[in-house]
Design a protein around this motif. Structure first.
Motif, short mmCIF file in Angstrom:
data_model
loop_
_atom_site.label_atom_id
_atom_site.label_comp_id
_atom_site.label_asym_id
_atom_site.label_seq_id
_atom_site.Cartn_x
_atom_site.Cartn_y
_atom_site.Cartn_z
N ALA A 161 0.83 -1.21 0.00
CA ALA A 161 0.00 0.00 0.00
C ALA A 161 0.86 1.25 0.00
O ALA A 161 0.50 2.26 -0.60
CB ALA A 161 -0.92 -0.01 1.22
N ALA A 162 2.02 1.19 0.67
CA ALA A 162 2.91 2.34 0.70
C ALA A 162 3.38 2.69 -0.71
O ALA A 162 3.42 3.85 -1.10
CB ALA A 162 4.10 2.06 1.60
N ALA A 163 3.70 1.67 -1.47
CA ALA A 163 4.17 1.91 -2.83
C ALA A 163 3.09 2.56 -3.69
O ALA A 163 3.37 3.35 -4.58
CB ALA A 163 4.62 0.60 -3.46
N GLU A 164 1.83 2.24 -3.40
CA GLU A 164 0.73 2.80 -4.17
C GLU A 164 0.61 4.30 -4.01
O GLU A 164 0.02 4.98 -4.85
CB GLU A 164 -0.59 2.14 -3.74
N LEU A 165 1.16 4.85 -2.94
CA LEU A 165 1.00 6.27 -2.66
C LEU A 165 2.12 7.12 -3.23
O LEU A 165 2.08 8.34 -3.11
CB LEU A 165 0.92 6.48 -1.14
N ASP A 166 3.12 6.52 -3.81
CA ASP A 166 4.28 7.26 -4.28
C ASP A 166 3.96 7.89 -5.62
O ASP A 166 4.28 7.38 -6.68
CB ASP A 166 5.48 6.32 -4.39
N ASP A 167 3.31 9.06 -5.60
CA ASP A 167 2.81 9.70 -6.80
C ASP A 167 3.12 11.20 -6.70
O ASP A 167 2.72 11.86 -5.75
CB ASP A 167 1.31 9.47 -6.92
N GLU A 168 3.80 11.73 -7.71
CA GLU A 168 4.25 13.11 -7.65
C GLU A 168 3.10 14.11 -7.69
O GLU A 168 3.28 15.28 -7.33
CB GLU A 168 5.24 13.38 -8.78
N SER A 169 1.92 13.72 -8.12
CA SER A 169 0.81 14.67 -8.17
C SER A 169 0.42 15.19 -6.80
O SER A 169 -0.27 16.19 -6.68
CB SER A 169 -0.41 14.01 -8.82
N ILE A 170 0.91 14.52 -5.76
CA ILE A 170 0.59 14.96 -4.41
C ILE A 170 1.16 16.35 -4.11
O ILE A 170 0.70 17.05 -3.21
CB ILE A 170 1.11 13.93 -3.38
N ALA A 171 2.14 16.78 -4.90
CA ALA A 171 2.71 18.12 -4.70
C ALA A 171 1.66 19.21 -4.89
O ALA A 171 1.81 20.32 -4.37
CB ALA A 171 3.86 18.35 -5.68
N ARG A 172 0.58 18.91 -5.60
CA ARG A 172 -0.44 19.93 -5.86
C ARG A 172 -1.18 20.36 -4.60
O ARG A 172 -1.84 21.40 -4.60
CB ARG A 172 -1.46 19.41 -6.89
N VAL A 173 -1.06 19.60 -3.51
CA VAL A 173 -1.75 20.02 -2.29
C VAL A 173 -1.14 21.29 -1.72
O VAL A 173 -1.72 21.91 -0.83
CB VAL A 173 -1.76 18.91 -1.21
N GLN A 174 0.03 21.69 -2.22
CA GLN A 174 0.67 22.89 -1.72
C GLN A 174 0.51 24.08 -2.65
O GLN A 174 1.16 25.11 -2.48
CB GLN A 174 2.14 22.63 -1.43
N ASN A 175 -0.41 23.98 -3.63
CA ASN A 175 -0.64 25.15 -4.48
C ASN A 175 -1.63 26.11 -3.81
O ASN A 175 -2.03 25.91 -2.66
CB ASN A 175 -1.08 24.73 -5.89
N GLU A 176 -2.04 27.14 -4.53
CA GLU A 176 -2.86 28.20 -3.91
C GLU A 176 -4.29 27.77 -3.62
O GLU A 176 -4.99 28.44 -2.86
CB GLU A 176 -2.87 29.44 -4.81
N THR A 177 -4.73 26.67 -4.21
CA THR A 177 -6.06 26.14 -3.88
C THR A 177 -5.95 24.77 -3.20
O THR A 177 -6.92 24.02 -3.16
CB THR A 177 -6.94 26.03 -5.13
N LEU A 178 -4.76 24.47 -2.67
CA LEU A 178 -4.53 23.27 -1.86
C LEU A 178 -4.86 21.98 -2.59
O LEU A 178 -5.26 20.98 -1.98
CB LEU A 178 -5.32 23.36 -0.54
N GLY A 179 -4.70 22.00 -3.92
CA GLY A 179 -4.95 20.79 -4.70
C GLY A 179 -6.39 20.62 -5.14
O GLY A 179 -6.72 19.62 -5.79
N PHE A 180 -7.26 21.55 -4.79
CA PHE A 180 -8.66 21.52 -5.23
C PHE A 180 -8.84 22.48 -6.40
O PHE A 180 -8.04 23.41 -6.58
CB PHE A 180 -9.59 21.89 -4.08
N GLN A 181 -9.91 22.30 -7.17
CA GLN A 181 -10.15 23.25 -8.26
C GLN A 181 -10.48 24.63 -7.71
O GLN A 181 -10.03 25.65 -8.25
CB GLN A 181 -11.27 22.76 -9.18
N GLU A 182 -11.27 24.66 -6.64
CA GLU A 182 -11.69 25.94 -6.06
C GLU A 182 -11.66 25.86 -4.54
O GLU A 182 -11.80 24.77 -3.96
CB GLU A 182 -13.11 26.31 -6.51
N ILE A 183 -11.52 27.03 -3.92
CA ILE A 183 -11.75 27.19 -2.48
C ILE A 183 -12.82 28.26 -2.32
O ILE A 183 -12.76 29.32 -2.96
CB ILE A 183 -10.48 27.62 -1.73
N TYR A 184 -13.81 27.98 -1.47
CA TYR A 184 -14.86 28.95 -1.16
C TYR A 184 -14.86 29.24 0.33
O TYR A 184 -14.57 28.35 1.15
CB TYR A 184 -16.24 28.41 -1.56
#
Length: 397
Positions: free
Chosen positions: A58-81
């Motif tokens: 299961a640990a290997a399944e999580l090794d995905d670089e897209s996780i870096a998007r959680v640190q963008n200005e919308t925390l990895g979501f399309q929108e924040i309200y």
């Protein structure tokens, strides 16, 4: 001059541009990205992990670089309200500054005065107070907007939401945990940095509990300085933390991510397009008579329309209480405002609160103050505040 040299010039320019783009697509991560993406030691063996084999897989399944998007200005979501009554300019001021220092952007949505909602616009079964009706309608207005505009994922805050100064780093760990709970396949590009198939991520609440149909899988984050001390927690209901907090290796600074049966309070939650459609149907088109949070809780509990909830405890988002007469704290109301008194500022469910550390943030400091100096380190550097790393635990039945 002939036309041939000109064509050659255009070809050379095209090849040069293509080469630059190709290089950029394969460039090494920036130092900031590398901090997020370097998971070499992220899945240290857990004390309570029952089987190393499945956990390692299961640990290997999580090794995905897209996780870096959680640190963008919308925390990895399309929108924040952010929902706020137009008259509460004080709360709008505070939230705007808090989001700015946290590197976040959001859309401001008007709260609703429940007295203004006509009876014919309510589910015919609804018999709630005007304050509860206003809260319900304000959240449904945002959810309706998400459905109408086909927003894939959105994070919704209430205007008194607060978070720790290490919020973005915390979300990296939460995203890794959410992917595990959702069984996001290995090496796929997930629908969201938080995984596939979720309807709701309940990260800001005043109580939550584990779904009995999936109560053996957890993502466990030990030694986390942002975890509120157990003796100070005030929640409606909580998961059983004894496995991690008691015994010779007990750790009172453990946070867990899990499949949730429900929660209470809506300081912050994320909802997907599919989740928004289900919520809008359940809480507006069907017979309904509950506050907004219990509507979500019922969806999580019953898995109505296969509603899939992931939660975290202790919560990642708390509630700001500024120094003021306590009647200022809530627009829902908890008793007679005339009999309230002035109390000092606090941030429920948090340790190194962003709002309580605003002066430090504005001064450019990297060492921040705990609101619980008697039971947590009074001051910590931001690198230490966000140091916690999680792992998978599969409990024996």
């Amino acid at each position: 001059m002939s036309a041939l040299p000109a064509r050659l010039t255009y070809i050379l320019i095209g090849l040069l541009v293509s080469g630059v783009l190709l290089y950029a697509s394969f460039r090494a991560p920036t130092p900031q990205e590398q901090d997020v993406l370097d998971f070499t030691d992220s899945f240290a063996p857990g004390q309570h992990r029952s089987q190393a084999g499945p956990a390692a897989t299961a640990a290997a399944e999580l090794d995905d670089e897209s996780i870096a998007r959680v640190q963008n200005e919308t925390l990895g979501f399309q929108e924040i309200y952010m929902i706020s009554l137009p008259l509460r300019t004080d709360k709008r001021d505070s939230f705007a500054l808090q989001a700015a220092v946290s590197g976040m952007t959001y859309t401001q949505m008007d709260g609703v005065d429940g007295h203004s909602v006509p009876e014919k616009a309510l589910p015919y079964t609804m018999n709630q107070s005007p304050n509860a009706v206003g809260c319900w309608r304000a959240h449904l207005d945002v959810i309706q907007k998400i459905v109408r505009e086909k927003v894939s994922t959105a994070l919704i805050f209430e205007d008194d939401a607060d978070w720790d100064v290490s919020f973005k780093t915390q979300l990296v760990q939460f995203a890794r945990g959410s992917r595990y709970i959702l069984k996001t396949p290995a090496h796929d590009s997930p629908f969201s940095p938080y995984g596939d198939g979720w309807d709701m991520l309940w990260i800001g609440h005043c109580g939550t509990w584990v779904h009995p149909d999936d109560n053996g899988r957890f993502f466990v984050i030990p030694d986390d300085p942002t975890v509120e001390p157990p003796q100070l927690r005030r929640n409606v209901d909580t998961p059983d933390m004894s496995r991690w907090e008691r015994g010779p290796n007990g750790d009172n600074q453990t946070r867990i991510v899990f499949s949730a049966e429900g929660g209470v309070c809506t300081a912050a939650y994320a909802i997907s397009q599919q989740g928004a459609r289900k919520a809008l149907y359940h809480m507006s088109m069907e017979p309904y008579d509950s506050p907004i949070d219990w509507g979500f809780a019922n969806l999580c509990k019953d898995k109505a329309y296969n509603f899939n909830c992931v939660s975290v405890f202790p919560q990642l988002v708390g509630v700001s209480r500024p120094t003021a007469n306590t009647s200022k704290w809530s627009d829902i109301g908890y008793g007679d405002d005339a009999n309230r008194g002035v109390e000092s500022a606090n941030a429920q469910h948090l340790v190194y609160s962003t709002r309580l550390n605003m002066a430090n943030l504005l001064a450019g400091k990297t060492v921040f103050d705990s609101q619980y100096p008697d039971s947590t380190p009074p001051q910590l550097d931001i690198k230490d505040i966000g140091r916690a790393v999680g792992h998978i635990e599969v409990l024996d039945p």
